[in-house]
Design an enzyme around this catalytic site. Structure first.
Site, short mmCIF file in Angstrom:
data_model
loop_
_atom_site.label_atom_id
_atom_site.label_comp_id
_atom_site.label_asym_id
_atom_site.label_seq_id
_atom_site.Cartn_x
_atom_site.Cartn_y
_atom_site.Cartn_z
CG PHE A 138 -1.91 1.19 1.11
CD1 PHE A 138 -3.07 1.09 0.33
CD2 PHE A 138 -1.63 2.40 1.73
CE1 PHE A 138 -3.93 2.17 0.20
CE2 PHE A 138 -2.50 3.48 1.59
CZ PHE A 138 -3.65 3.37 0.84
CG ASP A 223 5.48 3.59 1.96
OD1 ASP A 223 5.46 4.24 3.02
OD2 ASP A 223 4.48 3.45 1.22
CE LYS A 252 -1.27 5.40 7.79
NZ LYS A 252 -0.81 4.93 6.48
C1 PLP Z 1 -1.09 5.16 5.05
C2 PLP Z 1 -0.01 4.78 4.11
C3 PLP Z 1 0.23 5.53 2.93
C4 PLP Z 1 -0.67 6.65 2.48
O1 PLP Z 1 -0.64 7.73 3.37
P1 PLP Z 1 -1.76 8.90 3.22
O2 PLP Z 1 -1.32 9.90 4.26
O3 PLP Z 1 -3.08 8.27 3.51
O4 PLP Z 1 -1.68 9.42 1.85
C5 PLP Z 1 1.31 5.16 2.14
N1 PLP Z 1 2.10 4.14 2.48
C6 PLP Z 1 1.91 3.40 3.60
C7 PLP Z 1 2.84 2.29 3.92
C8 PLP Z 1 0.84 3.70 4.44
O5 PLP Z 1 0.63 2.95 5.53
#
Ligand code: PLP
Length: 395
Positions: A138, A223, A252
């Site tokens: 994700f 990420d 986050k």
């Molecule tokens: C939540 C998340 C995102 C997206 O972040 P947003 O602030 O919702 O755009 C991207 N990568 C990972 C691993 C995430 O957990």
């Protein structure tokens, strides 16, 4: 005061329905607790989905935001911003990367990483552009980051998607090697797949990716939007494996709820961005970066990472006990305070029953209960949560 049912009716009427929401309206928070509009108290093991690492209304974050709000909120990146400079320095001095770009969310941080990689690829790597990402990953909801996300359900209906992404199974180094072509630019990976169900790769996976990237001349993008900022017990998850990526993305927990994201990169690659290459109106504004500084300073001053490791280990122990007693629990896994309880039954009803009993938890992938609570969680909080879970799972 407007009644909860009336508010929900107004929501249905005016707010786009992009989320399936629980029928409560949360109106106040303090530490690991939340209260809804009807005054009911909840123990919060969701933490705004891994966002409120210091808990709700942390006094140091509140104070920093109040002070900054009275001084200066926003000026644009046409000018130097003192808080942005200090936060960049803090991030660089506490990581193995050299330069920071600020934005407002995880998707934007990953979008910036993809753009920086492509810019570098176009100038320094003979136009290579393809990025290998993982199945069940994700990376966000913008067109590029949703395409980087290796889950077909997030792509449906949004064609045409940007080109240049290729998916391989997670935790499979041979699959990455086999997918490299003369177009391959980078590998993008989460240290733990959060949304994908708290999937933890075998030790050596991240170093293995680093080795492949070095051998084949690829960029490594990690990420850490969910795993970064202390979630796994170190400031960055890749730190624990002594891996130095070319880029790390964060968001986050960076502002404890104030929207802020960041892309960190090594000097050589960061240099591909020059004035005009990329930008963000709000990115790194005085208010957001005040929150970011307060969060990091509190992490260091108040031993937050240490608490995360200790309480996380205790939580895992307590859940292992629960598993031993309950056939509905298939597996317990986690690191620091990103923890999952995989069930043999659907999780949705369990989540709803917990909510009724004053415990907020999250379910991902249908049958994985995910716990990403504030990192200030205590063992007493864990005992209470596990007690409620045990009761609900036995019912
Ligand atoms: C939540 C998340 C995102 C997206 O972040 P947003 O602030 O919702 O755009 C991207 N990568 C990972 C691993 C995430 O957990």
């Amino acid at each position: 005061m407007i009644k909860t049912e009336e508010l929900i009716a107004l929501s249905d009427r005016y707010v786009m329905s992009t989320y399936k929401r629980f029928p409560i309206v949360l109106s106040r928070g303090l530490g690991v607790h939340l209260w809804d509009n009807d005054g009911k108290q909840y123990l919060d093991l969701v933490g705004g989905i891994a966002v409120c690492a210091l808990g709700h209304s942390h006094p140091r974050v509140v104070e920093a935001l109040k002070r900054q709000l009275e001084l200066l909120t926003h000026v644009s990146n046409l000018y130097h911003i003192e808080n942005q400079i200090h936060l960049a320095q803090l991030l660089v001095e506490n990581s193995c990367l050299d330069k920071v770009f600020f934005c407002n969310s995880g998707a934007e941080a990953n979008e910036a990483a993809i753009k920086l990689a492509r810019k570098y690829g176009s100038e320094k790597m003979e136009g290579k552009y393809e990025i290998i990402t993982m199945q069940d990953s994700f990376h966000g909801r913008t067109l590029a980051t949703v395409t980087a996300t290796g889950q077909a359900k997030f792509h449906a209906g949004f064609a045409p998607l940007p080109e240049g992404f290729r998916y391989v199974p997670y935790n499979d180094l041979a699959a990455i090697e086999a997918a490299v072509t003369d177009r391959t630019l980078a590998v993008m990976v989460e240290p733990i797949q959060g949304e994908g169900g708290v999937i933890i790769p075998a030790p050596g996976y991240l170093p293995g990716i680093r080795r492949i990237c070095d051998q084949r001349g690829l960029l490594m993008i990690v990420d850490e939007v969910q795993t970064g900022m202390g979630r796994t017990g170190t400031l960055f998850a890749c730190e624990a494996e002594e891996v130095v990526p070319d880029m790390i993305t964060l968001a986050k927990a960076m502002g404890n709820g104030f929207p802020i994201g960041a892309l960190l990169a090594v000097e050589r690659i960061a240099a591909a961005f020059v004035p005009g290459s990329h930008g963000s109106t709000f990115g790194g504004n005085p208010l957001a970066t005040a929150a970011g500084i307060a969060v990091l300073e509190t992490f260091f001053d108040e031993g937050i990472l240490d608490n995360c490791r200790r309480v996380g280990a205790y939580f895992l122990e307590r859940l292992a006990e629960l598993k031993a007693k309950n056939a509905k629990v298939k597996e317990v896994r986690g690191k620091g305070l990103i923890i999952a309880l995989e069930l043999t039954v659907p999780g949705a009803d369990i989540v709803l029953e917990c909510l009724k009993r004053g415990l907020l938890i999250n379910c991902t992938g249908g049958n994985v209960l995910r716990f990403v609570p504030p990192l200030i969680l205590t063992k007493t909080n864990v005992d209470k949560a596990v007690g409620i879970l045990a009761e609900v799972l036995e019912a």
